[in-house]
Design an enzyme around this catalytic site. Structure first.
Site, mmCIF file in Angstrom:
data_model
loop_
_atom_site.group_PDB
_atom_site.id
_atom_site.type_symbol
_atom_site.label_atom_id
_atom_site.label_comp_id
_atom_site.label_asym_id
_atom_site.label_seq_id
_atom_site.Cartn_x
_atom_site.Cartn_y
_atom_site.Cartn_z
ATOM 1 N N SER A 35 0.806 -1.214 0.000
ATOM 2 C CA SER A 35 0.000 0.000 0.000
ATOM 3 C C SER A 35 0.843 1.270 0.000
ATOM 4 O O SER A 35 0.522 2.241 -0.698
ATOM 5 C CB SER A 35 -0.942 -0.005 1.208
ATOM 6 N N GLY A 90 8.241 -0.553 0.737
ATOM 7 C CA GLY A 90 7.687 -0.481 2.079
ATOM 8 C C GLY A 90 8.253 -1.566 2.973
ATOM 9 O O GLY A 90 9.172 -2.302 2.601
ATOM 10 N N GLU A 111 11.155 -8.681 -4.287
ATOM 11 C CA GLU A 111 11.549 -7.490 -3.540
ATOM 12 C C GLU A 111 13.001 -7.578 -3.079
ATOM 13 O O GLU A 111 13.757 -6.604 -3.172
ATOM 14 C CB GLU A 111 10.628 -7.292 -2.336
#
Length: 262
Positions: A35, A90, A111
């Site tokens: 998000s 994030g 990631e």
């Protein structure tokens, strides 16, 4: 738009917006998943459309790739880029030593590959993600589907000899079926409550047959950008030993960062 956000979304937004200041035209940028990373992609897309920013993005998931293309960012693969100037992503948890837990969104493998193929990694997060000790957030471990139940047993046996408070492991589900990552693997979520030695745990988990990668990011993060619900945003550069703080004023006309202190 920003003025109508909830405090938690404001915190994510200001962290993402502040992090865009590290992005320059011509850069190859790793684009995280989740998000907060989605806010970053939207902010970068706005800069591409309205300010002429020219970057190429390497997404860490198919959904990030779709969003990046949607907002006008040129997308290439890591094989095409080979090496990146910067990755911004994030975190699900972060501690004072820049150790992270990532993978709540299921993209931990890509990631970690993208982050380690970068000159610099910047973590963006709301202030609630900062913890004294990692482990309250379940640690994702990506495993191949073949023999995953055996891998799960091996993980549980391994945890007995490690400095963790809990040892419950669960296969992540997507409805009635196992969750499948972009690479076609499954994820085991380890409910450890407290991780006493993150470096040791990461090394040991990756020695278990069937484990592809784990969600502990050790010695990968270079800077942290923490957002707060009141518009404050803190930047920590650990290598340089610098901390700065700004504030984002949510005004209807002309939202700008206001320097608070260095």
């Amino acid at each position: 738009m920003a003025a109508d956000l909830s405090p938690i979304d404001k915190a994510k937004f200001v962290a993402a917006r502040r992090a865009t200041q590290f992005v320059e035209s011509g850069m190859r940028v790793g684009l995280g998943t989740g998000s907060t990373a989605a806010w970053l992609v939207k902010c970068l897309g706005e800069m591409v459309r309205e300010e002429g920013l020219k970057i190429t993005g390497v997404p860490t998931s198919t959904r990030t790739a779709e969003l990046a293309r949607e907002v006008g960012i040129e997308v290439i693969s890591l094989d095409e880029a080979r090496w990146l100037d910067l990755t911004i992503d994030g975190a699900d948890e972060l501690d004072g030593k820049m150790n992270l837990i990532k993978g709540g969104g299921g993209a931990l493998l890509m990631e970690k590959i993208v982050a380690t193929a970068s000159d610099q990694m910047i973590v963006i997060a709301d202030s609630g993600k900062e913890v004294e000790t990692l482990g309250a957030f379940p640690l994702p471990v990506e495993v191949i589907p073949f023999g995953w139940q055996t891998t799960k047993l091996l993980v549980e046996e391994t945890l007995i000899g490690l400095d963790v408070l809990g040892r419950t492991t669960q296969l992540r589900m997507n409805g009635d079926a196992p969750y499948v990552t972009d690479e076609g693997n499954h994820i085991l979520d380890l409910h450890l409550k407290r991780i006493g030695n993150a470096r040791q745990l990461s090394l040991v988990l990756n020695q278990i047959p069937g484990v592809v990668e784990n969600g502990l990011f050790i010695d990968i993060c270079d800077k942290v950008v923490l957002g707060h619900g009141d518009g404050r945003v803190e930047v920590r550069d650990f290598a340089a030993g610098l901390v700065s703080e700004d504030r984002y004023d949510f005004l209807d006309d002309g939202n700008v960062f206001t320097d608070i202190s260095d």
